[in-house]
Design a protein around this motif. Structure first.
Motif, PDB file in Angstrom:
ATOM      1  N   SER A   1     -49.238  83.086 -57.472  1.00 23.51           N
ATOM      2  CA  SER A   1     -48.968  84.000 -56.359  1.00 23.51           C
ATOM      3  C   SER A   1     -47.861  83.475 -55.459  1.00 23.51           C
ATOM      4  N   THR A   2     -47.771  82.145 -55.336  1.00 22.82           N
ATOM      5  CA  THR A   2     -46.706  81.576 -54.513  1.00 22.82           C
ATOM      6  C   THR A   2     -45.341  81.993 -55.042  1.00 22.82           C
ATOM      7  N   MET A   3     -45.166  81.899 -56.358  1.00 21.38           N
ATOM      8  CA  MET A   3     -43.868  82.226 -56.957  1.00 21.38           C
ATOM      9  C   MET A   3     -43.544  83.716 -56.833  1.00 21.38           C
ATOM     10  N   TYR A   4     -44.536  84.563 -57.002  1.00 24.15           N
ATOM     11  CA  TYR A   4     -44.286  86.007 -56.973  1.00 24.15           C
ATOM     12  C   TYR A   4     -44.257  86.555 -55.544  1.00 24.15           C
ATOM     13  N   LEU A   5     -45.229  86.163 -54.721  1.00 16.40           N
ATOM     14  CA  LEU A   5     -45.315  86.743 -53.382  1.00 16.40           C
ATOM     15  C   LEU A   5     -44.181  86.284 -52.482  1.00 16.40           C
ATOM     16  N   LEU A   6     -43.739  85.042 -52.629  1.00 17.76           N
ATOM     17  CA  LEU A   6     -42.674  84.542 -51.772  1.00 17.76           C
ATOM     18  C   LEU A   6     -41.360  85.259 -52.045  1.00 17.76           C
ATOM     19  N   ALA A   7     -41.253  85.872 -53.212  1.00 16.50           N
ATOM     20  CA  ALA A   7     -40.051  86.653 -53.518  1.00 16.50           C
ATOM     21  C   ALA A   7     -40.125  88.056 -52.917  1.00 16.50           C
TER      22      ALA A   7
ATOM     23  N   LEU B   1     -50.308  92.992 -49.844  1.00 20.58           N
ATOM     24  CA  LEU B   1     -49.849  91.677 -50.305  1.00 20.58           C
ATOM     25  C   LEU B   1     -50.052  90.617 -49.229  1.00 20.58           C
ATOM     26  N   PHE B   2     -49.844  91.010 -47.966  1.00 17.49           N
ATOM     27  CA  PHE B   2     -50.048  90.063 -46.864  1.00 17.49           C
ATOM     28  C   PHE B   2     -51.509  89.620 -46.806  1.00 17.49           C
ATOM     29  N   CYS B   3     -52.426  90.584 -46.923  1.00 17.58           N
ATOM     30  CA  CYS B   3     -53.856  90.243 -46.907  1.00 17.58           C
ATOM     31  C   CYS B   3     -54.223  89.351 -48.084  1.00 17.58           C
ATOM     32  N   PHE B   4     -53.668  89.667 -49.270  1.00 19.08           N
ATOM     33  CA  PHE B   4     -53.921  88.831 -50.449  1.00 19.08           C
ATOM     34  C   PHE B   4     -53.381  87.419 -50.231  1.00 19.08           C
ATOM     35  N   PHE B   5     -52.183  87.324 -49.638  1.00 19.71           N
ATOM     36  CA  PHE B   5     -51.567  86.028 -49.358  1.00 19.71           C
ATOM     37  C   PHE B   5     -52.446  85.209 -48.410  1.00 19.71           C
ATOM     38  N   VAL B   6     -52.943  85.873 -47.353  1.00 18.75           N
ATOM     39  CA  VAL B   6     -53.802  85.176 -46.386  1.00 18.75           C
ATOM     40  C   VAL B   6     -55.075  84.670 -47.059  1.00 18.75           C
ATOM     41  N   MET B   7     -55.674  85.510 -47.897  1.00 15.68           N
ATOM     42  CA  MET B   7     -56.929  85.127 -48.547  1.00 15.68           C
ATOM     43  C   MET B   7     -56.726  83.963 -49.515  1.00 15.68           C
ATOM     44  N   THR B   8     -55.615  83.982 -50.265  1.00 13.36           N
ATOM     45  CA  THR B   8     -55.373  82.856 -51.186  1.00 13.36           C
ATOM     46  C   THR B   8     -55.169  81.561 -50.409  1.00 13.36           C
TER      47      THR B   8
END
Length: 519
Positions: free
Chosen positions: A443-449, A203-210
């Motif tokens: 992704s902001t709404m889901y990943l930040l949770a 998830l961290f890698c996905f977050f960085v890429m987005t």
């Protein structure tokens, strides 16, 4: 005794009572009464230097550390043929002279203060062996100092040469509390919760890429004016934002109907959460407008670098709203973050602004965007917890209604969206921008949770490096790899991670100090 004679008390009890009375009377007579004069002759415990003296010594210390490399640099001569500076005198002559002067002055002080007895004590073999070895190492340091000053200016060597002061302070200053592996051994680790380590890494890698792809693809979607060479948006900036809100509204409502039926879909329009999330959506829409306005004059890496100012703005907001204060260490790191951003913007101004200067309005728009985002993050964190029974896709609909309406109104006054035609200037890259806005929003709404705040901030900072390499290696950009620019990016990333990491250290140290304050 009278009571015993009268038969009211046993004789043994009466004898014991008499003894107690005599003892108490004697003790009272011997007891000293303490008042304000009792200890008036007792001298207070010796303390350190006064604050005024400490300030004076600090200023003297700063001046000696400033003058020393400066005067060494000023003592150089200039070669008339090459223009380079060099030492016309032997570098070791001044160091050797200093040692001779110090040997003479120190021995005279020993003779004057303690006589022959103290002078003879100098040559005690036990301390002489220890300090002779340390003196040998110091001599090597002086040799290296003069060797380095031969090719460097006075500004650079000072922090390097004085690294020994840091070591000395850490071991000798009794005021500084020492923390080691035993200090926090009694603190229990947090109970494991949330996703596994492997999932968090993914998830961290996905977050960085987005976070990296979003500003990069926006930058890549620009066209170049053949007359001026400046980059600009051939399409209406608000069209992609408006398109994203419409797509999200449709998908989120279909999800509500598919997962919860008409009952869940009708619950979306509950006035209580709708009022709250509509206001937040309105503010988010202003953030999107400011983002596209800033990206019109900034590159993707410059935009992401400036986003790191959210750390300072969040700290100021937390101090104003919640009274949360930062330590001097944290303020120093925040200042380092801001200065590193300035260094990057000054060093990379040729690629950021098309006219070769720093795009002031672009920078202002980013700072406004960051302020809006921080404000929205605080509100979202509060109210999404208050309405945590609602699924995120329901809350997205509640966000996007006011979001869409605000962007629609802004599109009518930008003089471009409807005047030139909604889809004018669109191509495959523009569709990529629309997709990026949609993925980023969801992704902001889901990943930040799921991800904690430390990983989120580190991910935001790491994306700067990813963007930089994208702009260097992707054919859509003309950037080339430059070591100064790369180092500027690394300074930004490392200063951000240092600030984020300092939070847990400060919290632990504060807890430790409170626990030991009463001891």
């Amino acid at each position: 005794s009278h009571l015993a004679q009268a038969g009211l008390l046993p004789r043994a009890v009466a004898v014991a009572a008499c003894h107690c009375a005599v003892y108490l009377h004697t003790a009272r007579a011997k007891m000293q009464n303490y008042n304000e004069k009792t200890f008036k002759d007792v001298k207070p415990a010796a303390g350190g230097p006064s604050p005024v003296l400490q300030v004076g010594l600090f200023c003297f210390f700063v001046m000696t550390r400033a003058i020393h490399p400066t005067i060494i640099d000023a003592s150089k001569s200039v070669d008339p043929e090459t223009g380079k500076k060099y030492f016309a005198y032997g570098e070791m002559t001044v160091v050797l002279g200093e040692t001779v002067v110090t040997l003479i002055v120190a021995q005279l002080m020993a003779l004057g203060s303690g006589g022959m007895k103290e002078w003879k004590a100098i040559w005690d073999p036990k301390p002489m062996k220890v300090f002779s070895f340390i003196g040998f190492v110091y001599a090597l340091g002086d040799f290296l100092e003069m060797a380095s000053m031969g090719s460097l200016g006075g500004l650079l060597p000072a922090p390097i040469v004085d690294a020994r002061c840091c070591a000395a302070c850490s071991f000798t200053d009794p005021i500084i509390m020492q923390y080691n592996e035993q200090t926090f051994k009694g603190l229990k680790p947090a109970a494991p919760a949330g996703p596994s380590a492997a999932l968090q890494v993914g998830l961290f890698c996905f977050f960085v890429m987005t976070r990296a792809i979003h500003p990069t693809i926006i930058d890549a979607s620009k066209s170049i004016d053949p007359d001026t060479g400046k980059k600009y948006f051939a399409y209406g900036e608000m069209t992609v934002v408006l398109g994203e809100t419409v797509v999200t509204l449709i998908i989120a409502q279909l999800m509500a109907l598919g997962m919860g039926g008409m009952k869940e879909w009708k619950a979306i329009w509950d006035p209580k959460p709708m009022k709250v999330f509509s206001f937040i959506g309105f503010v988010y829409a202003l953030g999107d407008f400011l983002e596209m306005a800033s990206m019109g004059s900034l590159g993707g890496a410059a935009y992401q670098v400036l986003l790191q100012s959210k750390l300072l703005i969040t700290a100021l907001m937390m101090m104003a709203i919640k009274g949360t204060k930062q330590t001097s260490l944290q303020w120093n790191i925040l200042l380092l973050v801001m200065l590193s951003m300035c260094v990057y913007m000054i060093g990379g101004k040729d690629s950021s602004g098309g006219d070769g200067g720093i795009p002031i309005m672009g920078v202002i728009n980013v700072l406004l965007k960051v302020t809006v985002s921080c404000f929205c993050a605080v509100l979202s964190d509060k109210y999404m917890k208050d309405f945590k029974s609602e699924p995120i896709y329901m809350q997205l609909v509640q966000f996007k209604c006011a979001w869409c309406a605000t962007i629609l109104m802004l599109s009518f006054v930008d003089g471009k969206t409807w005047q030139n035609g909604f889809f004018t200037g669109w191509d495959g890259v523009t569709v990529g921008v629309l997709t990026s806005f949609t993925v980023k929003g969801w992704s902001t709404m889901y990943l930040l949770a799921i991800l904690d705040s430390v990983l989120k901030n580190i991910g935001e900072a790491t994306s700067v490096l990813v963007i930089y390499f994208m702009q260097v290696f992707l054919p859509a950009f003309e950037d080339t790899f430059e070591i100064p620019k790369f180092l500027s990016v690394m300074v930004v990333i490392l200063s951000v991670t240092a600030y984020v990491g300092s939070k847990s250290v400060v919290e632990k140290a504060t807890k430790y100090d409170k626990e030991h304050a009463g001891r």
